[in-house]
Scaffold this motif. Sequence first.
Motif, mmCIF file in Angstrom:
data_model
loop_
_atom_site.group_PDB
_atom_site.id
_atom_site.type_symbol
_atom_site.label_atom_id
_atom_site.label_comp_id
_atom_site.label_asym_id
_atom_site.label_seq_id
_atom_site.Cartn_x
_atom_site.Cartn_y
_atom_site.Cartn_z
ATOM 1 N N GLU A 29 0.831 -1.213 0.000
ATOM 2 C CA GLU A 29 0.000 0.000 0.000
ATOM 3 C C GLU A 29 0.864 1.260 0.000
ATOM 4 O O GLU A 29 0.544 2.236 -0.685
ATOM 5 C CB GLU A 29 -0.945 0.005 1.207
ATOM 6 N N LYS A 55 3.431 4.175 -9.649
ATOM 7 C CA LYS A 55 2.398 3.575 -10.486
ATOM 8 C C LYS A 55 2.319 2.092 -10.172
ATOM 9 O O LYS A 55 3.342 1.408 -10.082
ATOM 10 C CB LYS A 55 2.720 3.772 -11.970
ATOM 11 N N GLU A 56 1.113 1.588 -10.004
ATOM 12 C CA GLU A 56 0.914 0.202 -9.602
ATOM 13 C C GLU A 56 1.543 -0.790 -10.579
ATOM 14 O O GLU A 56 2.096 -1.805 -10.163
ATOM 15 C CB GLU A 56 -0.579 -0.080 -9.435
ATOM 16 N N GLU A 57 1.518 -0.479 -11.862
ATOM 17 C CA GLU A 57 2.065 -1.409 -12.853
ATOM 18 C C GLU A 57 3.595 -1.495 -12.803
ATOM 19 O O GLU A 57 4.187 -2.448 -13.324
ATOM 20 C CB GLU A 57 1.595 -1.076 -14.267
ATOM 21 N N LYS A 115 2.111 1.666 -3.477
ATOM 22 C CA LYS A 115 1.022 2.094 -4.373
ATOM 23 C C LYS A 115 0.739 3.587 -4.219
ATOM 24 O O LYS A 115 0.341 4.246 -5.180
ATOM 25 C CB LYS A 115 -0.259 1.317 -4.076
ATOM 26 N N ILE A 168 5.300 -1.626 -9.876
ATOM 27 C CA ILE A 168 5.671 -2.293 -8.624
ATOM 28 C C ILE A 168 5.848 -3.791 -8.872
ATOM 29 O O ILE A 168 5.013 -4.428 -9.494
ATOM 30 C CB ILE A 168 4.601 -2.044 -7.540
#
Length: 113
Positions: free
Chosen positions: A37, A44-46, A40, A48
């Motif tokens: 979290e 950017k989540e992609e 995030k 990680i």
Amino acid sequence: MITTESIKEYLDKMYGNSLYEELESTDQDKIIFGALELLKDNFKEESITDRAVALQVLYMLEGEEEEFSKLKRHGVKSYSVKGVSVTFDGTEIAPSVIQLLEPVPKAKVGRLI
């Protein structure tokens, strides 16, 4: 796709994971969730990866063990006890994770017209 299980598998393979292994399974899930979290919120989540989360988990556990994390969370910039002084610089995110997720931009060659 990143899952708690894929992160656990990565952590199990890492050297220096003894603090993580000492945790009960539910606490392992909680620290992984917290690390994911936090990342995030800042990346950017992609971008990680399992590796980034695993490195962040170990960084968080080390900070908690040394009790520096609590001071950082409360905004303490400098701390001294019995002649030993510590100055905090940076964020709650591991420097290795920042380097991994924010690589230095490479120079581009162009042509002026």
